[in-house]
Design an enzyme around this catalytic site. Structure first.
Site, PDB file in Angstrom:
ATOM      1  N   THR A  33       0.830  -1.209   0.000  1.00  0.00           N
ATOM      2  CA  THR A  33       0.000   0.000   0.000  1.00  0.00           C
ATOM      3  C   THR A  33       0.862   1.255   0.000  1.00  0.00           C
ATOM      4  O   THR A  33       0.543   2.233  -0.675  1.00  0.00           O
ATOM      5  CB  THR A  33      -0.943  -0.008   1.219  1.00  0.00           C
ATOM      6  OG1 THR A  33      -1.710  -1.213   1.209  1.00  0.00           O
ATOM      7  CG2 THR A  33      -1.874   1.187   1.222  1.00  0.00           C
TER       8      THR A  33
ATOM      9  N   GLU B  93       1.060   9.670  -5.631  1.00  0.00           N
ATOM     10  CA  GLU B  93       1.659  11.017  -5.574  1.00  0.00           C
ATOM     11  C   GLU B  93       2.401  11.353  -6.864  1.00  0.00           C
ATOM     12  O   GLU B  93       2.306  12.466  -7.369  1.00  0.00           O
ATOM     13  CB  GLU B  93       2.625  11.138  -4.392  1.00  0.00           C
ATOM     14  CG  GLU B  93       1.960  11.586  -3.134  1.00  0.00           C
ATOM     15  CD  GLU B  93       2.906  12.335  -2.232  1.00  0.00           C
ATOM     16  OE1 GLU B  93       2.822  13.575  -2.181  1.00  0.00           O
ATOM     17  OE2 GLU B  93       3.724  11.663  -1.580  1.00  0.00           O
TER      18      GLU B  93
ATOM     19  N   HIS C  71      -6.742   0.431  -0.906  1.00  0.00           N
ATOM     20  CA  HIS C  71      -6.074  -0.688  -1.577  1.00  0.00           C
ATOM     21  C   HIS C  71      -7.047  -1.865  -1.582  1.00  0.00           C
ATOM     22  O   HIS C  71      -7.380  -2.406  -0.534  1.00  0.00           O
ATOM     23  CB  HIS C  71      -4.796  -1.021  -0.811  1.00  0.00           C
ATOM     24  CG  HIS C  71      -3.831  -1.833  -1.577  1.00  0.00           C
ATOM     25  ND1 HIS C  71      -2.499  -1.884  -1.223  1.00  0.00           N
ATOM     26  CD2 HIS C  71      -3.956  -2.630  -2.666  1.00  0.00           C
ATOM     27  CE1 HIS C  71      -1.845  -2.692  -2.066  1.00  0.00           C
ATOM     28  NE2 HIS C  71      -2.730  -3.155  -2.941  1.00  0.00           N
TER      29      HIS C  71
END
Length: 142
Positions: free
Chosen positions: A36, A44, A70
């Site tokens: 994750t 990002e 996730h």
């Protein structure tokens, strides 16, 4: 910063490596699948690709929020494509929706990112201020 067109989309494609699997250091390896925290990094990075074509000279972006949900695994060797789509631009604040899909077509995650666009000199000055504080702290606690 120039305006970003509605629904502007960018992608980031990565191949999952053994390094990207779940390993908590002190706790050791946990799961041999895409972690994750790597998905958050890739969210990002894909979000940054949204702002780059629209930055003006002397501007930079800085991340302020990442949300990762996730929902499924990816194994080492599998390709994951992260799609970032602009959801809102509020002045210098840029929001993007994220979706991660494996080469099998399985969605394995979704979420969002937020970035601020600021003069790069302001970003750099904030880091320099922090470095000075850290240097003083480590000197005083030696």
């Amino acid at each position: 910063m120039r305006p970003i067109p509605a629904d502007f989309t960018q992608t980031l494609t990565v191949t999952v490596t053994d390094e990207m699997t779940v390993d908590f250091g002190e706790l050791g390896a946990v799961h041999p699948v895409y972690a994750t925290y790597w998905m958050a990094k890739h969210f990002e990075e894909a979000g940054r690709k949204i702002i780059l074509p629209f930055l003006e000279d002397g501007e930079g972006g800085i991340g302020s929020q990442v949300e990762v949900i996730h929902t499924g695994p990816a194994l080492p060797g599998m390709t994951v494509t992260v799609t970032a789509t602009l959801t809102a631009q509020e002045g210098r604040r840029v929001h993007a929706g994220m979706r991660a899909v494996t080469e099998l077509g399985d969605e394995i995650g979704h979420g969002s990112t937020t970035q601020f666009v600021l003069p790069q000199t302001r970003i750099d000055a904030n880091f320099e201020t922090l470095r000075a504080r850290w240097a003083a702290h480590t000197r005083d606690n030696s």
